[in-house]
Design a protein around this motif. Structure first.
Motif, PDB file in Angstrom:
ATOM      1  N   UNK A  42       0.870  -1.173   0.000  1.00 27.02           N
ATOM      2  CA  UNK A  42       0.000   0.000   0.000  1.00 27.02           C
ATOM      3  C   UNK A  42       0.906   1.222   0.000  1.00 27.02           C
ATOM      4  N   UNK A  43       0.769   2.066  -0.996  1.00 31.62           N
ATOM      5  CA  UNK A  43       1.709   3.180  -1.174  1.00 31.62           C
ATOM      6  C   UNK A  43       1.290   4.400  -0.356  1.00 31.62           C
ATOM      7  N   UNK A  44       1.498   4.296   0.940  1.00 28.98           N
ATOM      8  CA  UNK A  44       1.269   5.422   1.833  1.00 28.98           C
ATOM      9  C   UNK A  44       2.190   6.581   1.458  1.00 28.98           C
ATOM     10  N   UNK A  45       3.389   6.230   0.994  1.00 27.32           N
ATOM     11  CA  UNK A  45       4.368   7.227   0.571  1.00 27.32           C
ATOM     12  C   UNK A  45       4.454   7.276  -0.958  1.00 27.32           C
ATOM     13  N   UNK A  46       3.303   7.203  -1.601  1.00 33.99           N
ATOM     14  CA  UNK A  46       3.270   7.250  -3.058  1.00 33.99           C
ATOM     15  C   UNK A  46       3.760   8.570  -3.623  1.00 33.99           C
ATOM     16  N   UNK A  47       3.495   9.666  -2.906  1.00 35.63           N
ATOM     17  CA  UNK A  47       4.005  10.991  -3.265  1.00 35.63           C
ATOM     18  C   UNK A  47       4.681  11.531  -2.012  1.00 35.63           C
ATOM     19  N   UNK A  48       5.910  11.124  -1.833  1.00 30.37           N
ATOM     20  CA  UNK A  48       6.577  11.306  -0.542  1.00 30.37           C
ATOM     21  C   UNK A  48       6.748  12.762  -0.146  1.00 30.37           C
ATOM     22  N   UNK A  50       5.241  15.510  -1.105  1.00 30.73           N
ATOM     23  CA  UNK A  50       3.989  16.211  -0.804  1.00 30.73           C
ATOM     24  C   UNK A  50       3.390  15.722   0.512  1.00 30.73           C
ATOM     25  N   UNK A  51       3.488  14.418   0.761  1.00 30.11           N
ATOM     26  CA  UNK A  51       2.960  13.858   2.012  1.00 30.11           C
ATOM     27  C   UNK A  51       3.631  14.510   3.217  1.00 30.11           C
ATOM     28  N   UNK A  52       4.948  14.616   3.183  1.00 32.75           N
ATOM     29  CA  UNK A  52       5.669  15.164   4.319  1.00 32.75           C
ATOM     30  C   UNK A  52       5.510  16.680   4.421  1.00 32.75           C
ATOM     31  N   UNK A  53       5.495  17.342   3.263  1.00 32.15           N
ATOM     32  CA  UNK A  53       5.334  18.797   3.277  1.00 32.15           C
ATOM     33  C   UNK A  53       3.993  19.203   3.870  1.00 32.15           C
ATOM     34  N   UNK A  54       2.926  18.495   3.482  1.00 35.56           N
ATOM     35  CA  UNK A  54       1.588  18.836   3.972  1.00 35.56           C
ATOM     36  C   UNK A  54       1.316  18.241   5.361  1.00 35.56           C
ATOM     37  N   UNK A  55       1.663  16.953   5.509  1.00 33.17           N
ATOM     38  CA  UNK A  55       1.334  16.261   6.757  1.00 33.17           C
ATOM     39  C   UNK A  55       2.128  16.739   7.960  1.00 33.17           C
ATOM     40  N   UNK A  56       3.334  17.268   7.698  1.00 37.54           N
ATOM     41  CA  UNK A  56       4.193  17.688   8.808  1.00 37.54           C
ATOM     42  C   UNK A  56       4.475  19.182   8.799  1.00 37.54           C
ATOM     43  N   UNK A  57       3.673  19.926   8.062  1.00 34.18           N
ATOM     44  CA  UNK A  57       3.850  21.379   7.953  1.00 34.18           C
ATOM     45  C   UNK A  57       3.803  22.057   9.314  1.00 34.18           C
ATOM     46  N   UNK A  84      20.953  10.273  10.049  1.00 30.54           N
ATOM     47  CA  UNK A  84      20.427  11.245   9.083  1.00 30.54           C
ATOM     48  C   UNK A  84      19.234  10.692   8.307  1.00 30.54           C
ATOM     49  N   UNK A  85      18.549   9.707   8.887  1.00 30.38           N
ATOM     50  CA  UNK A  85      17.409   9.103   8.193  1.00 30.38           C
ATOM     51  C   UNK A  85      16.417  10.178   7.754  1.00 30.38           C
ATOM     52  N   UNK A  86      15.891  10.030   6.551  1.00 28.92           N
ATOM     53  CA  UNK A  86      14.943  10.959   5.941  1.00 28.92           C
ATOM     54  C   UNK A  86      15.547  12.343   5.650  1.00 28.92           C
ATOM     55  N   UNK A  87      16.885  12.471   5.707  1.00 28.96           N
ATOM     56  CA  UNK A  87      17.496  13.728   5.270  1.00 28.96           C
ATOM     57  C   UNK A  87      17.409  13.842   3.750  1.00 28.96           C
ATOM     58  N   UNK A  88      17.354  12.689   3.093  1.00 26.01           N
ATOM     59  CA  UNK A  88      17.102  12.635   1.660  1.00 26.01           C
ATOM     60  C   UNK A  88      15.701  12.078   1.472  1.00 26.01           C
ATOM     61  N   UNK A  89      14.894  12.761   0.686  1.00 24.32           N
ATOM     62  CA  UNK A  89      13.501  12.345   0.513  1.00 24.32           C
ATOM     63  C   UNK A  89      13.317  11.671  -0.836  1.00 24.32           C
ATOM     64  N   UNK A  90      13.103  10.355  -0.847  1.00 25.59           N
ATOM     65  CA  UNK A  90      12.856   9.654  -2.119  1.00 25.59           C
ATOM     66  C   UNK A  90      11.524  10.078  -2.710  1.00 25.59           C
ATOM     67  N   UNK A  91      11.405   9.957  -4.032  1.00 26.46           N
ATOM     68  CA  UNK A  91      10.224  10.469  -4.724  1.00 26.46           C
ATOM     69  C   UNK A  91       8.958   9.675  -4.411  1.00 26.46           C
ATOM     70  N   UNK A  92       9.061   8.339  -4.447  1.00 26.61           N
ATOM     71  CA  UNK A  92       7.846   7.534  -4.322  1.00 26.61           C
ATOM     72  C   UNK A  92       8.175   6.097  -3.969  1.00 26.61           C
ATOM     73  N   UNK A  93       7.353   5.523  -3.119  1.00 31.17           N
ATOM     74  CA  UNK A  93       7.505   4.103  -2.805  1.00 31.17           C
ATOM     75  C   UNK A  93       6.944   3.215  -3.912  1.00 31.17           C
TER      76      UNK A  93
END
Length: 224
Positions: A42-48, A50-57, A84-93
């Motif tokens: 299940x691609x919870x991080x399908x648009x990584x 945007x998910x983090x920008x909006x969800x953790x704003x 440094x986990x998540x210092x680089x944001x992958x595009x999509x799962x």
């Protein structure tokens, strides 16, 4: 009695699924003949991004999410995450999930030995590479490099993608997600969809659900 079939949905970038993997391994040891685990994504991080920008704003943005993941991981001794986990944001799962479906096609077609558990090993290698080595597992070159390290035939994997068969298998996961209304990683669904466990569920809870199904005849699973 047929083995209990468990649908297991997860996202490769989900820290809770990373943590939960050991629980699946324990289940397979405890119930070697009684359960079958079907792996789905299940691609919870399908648009990584945007998910983090909006969800953790309002919660510290990407830095807030990094700290969140590290805080969670620090509570579990069996896993580790890079400082440094998540210092680089992958595009999509989704890219990683497609690749894993191509690996699963090798199992379905009998191109690899069933006992080799190549899907499970590759999925774990993806998670571990991301969380401990900061590998961008959404990148196809990184995916192939990991597969080669595992001794897999990358030409065969690419054929499953090029033929469209890996896409078709991933589409099946999308259909199951809709059918069972899955939105959380990880999610376990069993008893033909009548029971589900979402998110960070402890091993004993999962075990108790399985034992209940094993101890109750099929015609006694519902009181009404």
């Amino acid at each position: 009695m047929k083995p209990i079939r468990i649908f297991y949905f997860s996202d490769v970038f989900c820290v809770w699924a990373y943590i939960a993997q050991i629980r699946l391994e324990e289940l397979k040891i405890a119930f070697p003949e009684d359960i079958v685990i079907d792996y789905h994504f299940v691609s919870v991080f399908g648009n990584t991004r945007e998910k983090l920008e909006h969800g953790w704003r309002d919660r510290g943005g990407l830095t807030g999410y990094q700290n969140h993941v590290k805080a969670i991981a620090s509570k579990f001794e069996h896993i580790s995450v890079h400082s440094d986990v998540w210092s680089r944001v992958p595009a999509s799962s989704i890219s990683a999930h497609l690749f894993l479906k191509a690996v699963q096609m090798l199992e379905i077609k009998g191109l690899v030995s069933e006992s080799d558990k190549v899907l499970e090993k590759t999925a774990w290698a993806f998670r571990e590479s991301f969380f401990t080595k900061l590998a961008d597992i959404s990148d196809r070159k990184v995916q192939f490099a990991i597969a080669e390290e595992l001794g897999l035939d990358i030409t065969l994997i690419q054929k499953q993608i090029d033929s469209g068969e890996a896409y078709a298998l991933l589409s099946k996961d999308f259909d199951l997600i809709k059918e069972h209304q899955v939105s959380v990683s990880p999610t376990l669904i069993f008893n033909e969809g009548r029971q589900r466990l979402n998110g960070n569920v402890g091993y004993r809870v999962i075990e108790a659900n399985i034992r209940e199904l094993l101890n109750n005849p099929p015609n006694e699973q519902s009181w009404c």
